[in-house]
Scaffold this active site. Sequence first.
Site, short mmCIF file in Angstrom:
data_model
loop_
_atom_site.label_atom_id
_atom_site.label_comp_id
_atom_site.label_asym_id
_atom_site.label_seq_id
_atom_site.Cartn_x
_atom_site.Cartn_y
_atom_site.Cartn_z
N ASN A 9 0.89 -1.17 0.00
CA ASN A 9 0.00 0.00 0.00
C ASN A 9 0.92 1.21 0.00
O ASN A 9 1.45 1.59 1.03
CB ASN A 9 -0.89 -0.03 1.25
N LYS A 11 0.23 4.23 -0.37
CA LYS A 11 -0.38 5.44 0.20
C LYS A 11 -0.09 6.64 -0.72
O LYS A 11 -0.04 6.48 -1.93
CB LYS A 11 0.10 5.67 1.64
N HIS A 96 -9.57 1.55 4.74
CA HIS A 96 -8.33 1.81 5.47
C HIS A 96 -8.60 2.84 6.57
O HIS A 96 -9.35 3.79 6.36
CB HIS A 96 -7.23 2.31 4.52
N GLU A 98 -6.94 5.23 7.62
CA GLU A 98 -6.63 6.63 7.24
C GLU A 98 -7.80 7.25 6.48
O GLU A 98 -8.10 8.44 6.64
CB GLU A 98 -5.33 6.66 6.42
N GLU A 168 -5.80 -4.45 10.56
CA GLU A 168 -4.73 -3.48 10.79
C GLU A 168 -5.02 -2.69 12.06
O GLU A 168 -5.79 -1.72 12.03
CB GLU A 168 -4.65 -2.50 9.61
N GLY A 174 2.40 2.34 10.83
CA GLY A 174 3.43 3.37 10.66
C GLY A 174 4.09 3.79 11.97
O GLY A 174 4.78 4.79 12.01
N SER A 214 3.17 -2.00 10.55
CA SER A 214 4.60 -2.15 10.82
C SER A 214 5.11 -3.56 10.55
O SER A 214 5.98 -4.06 11.26
CB SER A 214 4.93 -1.71 12.25
N GLY A 235 2.65 -1.10 4.32
CA GLY A 235 2.78 0.31 3.97
C GLY A 235 4.24 0.67 3.73
O GLY A 235 4.80 0.46 2.65
P1 PGA Z 1 2.69 0.32 7.70
O1 PGA Z 1 1.23 0.56 7.05
O2 PGA Z 1 3.18 -1.00 7.15
O3 PGA Z 1 3.51 1.48 7.23
O4 PGA Z 1 2.50 0.27 9.17
C1 PGA Z 1 0.32 -0.50 6.85
C2 PGA Z 1 -0.94 0.03 6.23
O5 PGA Z 1 -1.41 1.10 6.64
O6 PGA Z 1 -1.51 -0.60 5.31
#
Ligand code: PGA
Length: 252
Positions: A9, A11, A96, A98, A168, A174, A214, A235
């Site tokens: 992803n 983003k 997601h 976000e 998630e 993140g 993460s 991500g």
């Molecule tokens: P991350 O994000 O691997 O940077 O923690 C995962 C995601 O939001 O899909």
Amino acid sequence: MRKKIVAGNWKMNKTLQEGVALATELKNILAAEKPNCEVIIGTPFIHLATVSELLKDSVIAVSAENCANKESGAYTGEVSAAMVKSTGAEYVILGHSERREYYNETPEILKEKVNLALANGLKVIFCIGESLEQREANQQEAVCKAELAGSVFHLTPEQWKNIVIAYEPIWAIGTGKTATADQAEEIHAFIRKCVADVYGAQAADDTTILYGGSCKASNAPELFGKPDIDGGLIGGASLKAPDFKGIIDAWK
Ligand code: PGA
């Protein structure tokens, strides 16, 4: 047997040129060494057509990171599921955290998006997961179940075959804080039970449930070693080909 998947992803990262360079690098790496899982990359809308064309004969599938909750028409700036499909993309990431948090996407809006994505022949990677506050109040199961009930459990068994779930935990996205493999397995098993309650044991057994938050090459083997964790939604570690390949290699 359900599919094992490692999905990136991106983003809101990478210009078109940078995205093409990353997709090309991944394509070459995976042509030289076939992955033991399905590999998907989720890119911003503007990359979709070029990257889909580039990856046409590769093992990598392409996903959008969003689509509109309206079919077409006067919605300035929006991108419909039909438009996503027309680029050659096969998947769309929906729900997601976000998008839920920063763009106020409610379960009802997400339900509309899921319906339109499926109606246009896209497969959906549907994200669910609790906040830190909810985890501390031990509400993770209730939150995940409600997010599924609110946006995807109305689907028919036939439609359900095109759904991939991504668990998630928001506190792990993140942040460098991964859920432990045991924490993740516990909730993945619960999610699979929720699916079984609605669609039956066989459908639940066939459902791919990804972990995200993460996830990186160093923790992927332990996470993916759990019986109910079928891969990852990645991500940060999907933005560099060697990092992403390191996670794909967890399935070796
Ligand atoms: P991350 O994000 O691997 O940077 O923690 C995962 C995601 O939001 O899909």
